[in-house]
Scaffold this active site. Sequence first.
Site, PDB file in Angstrom:
ATOM      1  N   SER A 264      36.234  38.115  44.235  1.00 27.25           N
ATOM      2  CA  SER A 264      36.513  37.702  42.812  1.00 27.25           C
ATOM      3  C   SER A 264      36.841  36.598  42.467  1.00 27.25           C
ATOM      4  CB  SER A 264      37.152  38.952  41.983  1.00 27.25           C
ATOM      5  OG  SER A 264      38.432  38.433  42.315  1.00 27.25           O
ATOM      6  N   LYS A 265      36.668  36.073  41.152  1.00 29.13           N
ATOM      7  CA  LYS A 265      37.076  34.759  40.801  1.00 29.13           C
ATOM      8  C   LYS A 265      38.698  34.570  40.855  1.00 29.13           C
ATOM      9  CE  LYS A 265      33.716  34.663  37.192  1.00 29.13           C
ATOM     10  NZ  LYS A 265      33.187  34.526  35.732  1.00 29.13           N
ATOM     11  N   ARG A 266      39.554  35.754  40.721  1.00 31.32           N
ATOM     12  CA  ARG A 266      40.846  35.665  41.029  1.00 31.32           C
ATOM     13  C   ARG A 266      41.190  35.331  42.418  1.00 31.32           C
ATOM     14  NH1 ARG A 266      39.652  38.441  36.837  1.00 31.32           N
ATOM     15  NH2 ARG A 266      38.877  40.226  38.144  1.00 31.32           N
TER      16      ARG A 266
END
Length: 391
Positions: A264-266
């Site tokens: 994920s982007k995180r």
Amino acid sequence: MTKVRVRFAPSPTGPLHIGGLRTALYNYLFVREKGGQMVLRIEDTDRNRRVEGAEQYIQEALKWCGIDYDEGPDKGGILGPYRQSDRWEVYKKFALEMVEKGSAYIAFDTEEELDQMRKEKEAEGIHSPKYDASIRNQMTNSLTLSSSEVDRRVSEGEPYVIRFKIPEEGTVMFEDLIRGEVVFNFREMDDKVLIKGDGWPTYHMANVVDDYLMRITHVIRGEEWLSSTGLHILLYEALGWQRDKPQFAHLPLILKPTGKGKLSKRDGAKFGIPVFPMDWKDLEAKEVFPGFKERGFSPEALVNFIAFLGWNPGGEREIYSLSEMGQLFSLDKVSKGGARFDYDKALWFNQQHLMQTDDSILAQEAMPFLNQKGFFPTDLKMVERVCSLMK
Ligand code: GLU
């Protein structure tokens, strides 16, 4: 013979991340060396989720990576405009055609009525109730109201949505170029909204209409869209376009560095690794998310690394240029299983590409990094020698 045409269709809801970049890259590799065409289409019909600067970032990142599409908002082309917000009036006409033919209908239910319906169904023990064949006859729509009542409400400006009417019994099937046969049962599908209350199309509607109008022959996209494809096939059929239906290929997930779950982007911040091609300055979060470019990656190394997340031409060799990969790429060599995002492997690809780069080019590319560290060498030849020694 029909020309092969593919599209990369990002929503500008944020910067292009590694997963999106790989989708763009596979589309490019699929057509570019083989005489096909690639379209960049910006899917910005979800006005609330639009992020300022995202479209420009997407275009710049693709450019930096050498993913040179043929048609797009910045390039033009005869089947444009290529930004959905610039063509939003196109879609409703097709939705109304489906209403006319009976494969879609107009629904007036308010948010409160929909909430009420869900609560009642949940009380009856139905888990996450859907707007489908079992309930559509109890709601406020053109299937339950007389046509004069529907006309009255529409002419008085009452807000309405247009929903697709999923047939009651049966299945829809398609042959995915990576996964093989995929079947959806109508019972698991709901009557998706095609046109929203404000007149804007939803993703499904705009996506299918544009793939048809832009003469797309192959839809190559991430696995997360697999579950929507049943509806998309039904839309092609309802619009009488079944003979122009594209072929579909759904790409495997990119997994976290741990191998567990989708990247994920995180995860960038969590694992201290870049997950974006270039720095992304998030104006809202007032944060800069690091990119591969600013970490000293060459674009050739990045696309080589990304291409190998789920594809392999076979054999031992791993270092390829973009055009070499374009000559070798085929969808039957794309794996079904997820590919682990391994940053150490990315560093290795970069090292291999840097070692193949000419000293004089490397010296020039090293300059901004040296300047950043407070070095301003005037003797470029000396920098070249250092680069050579480091190699
Ligand atoms: N706009 C969708 C996205 O953001 C495109 C999905 C598709 O390729 O159909 O990924």
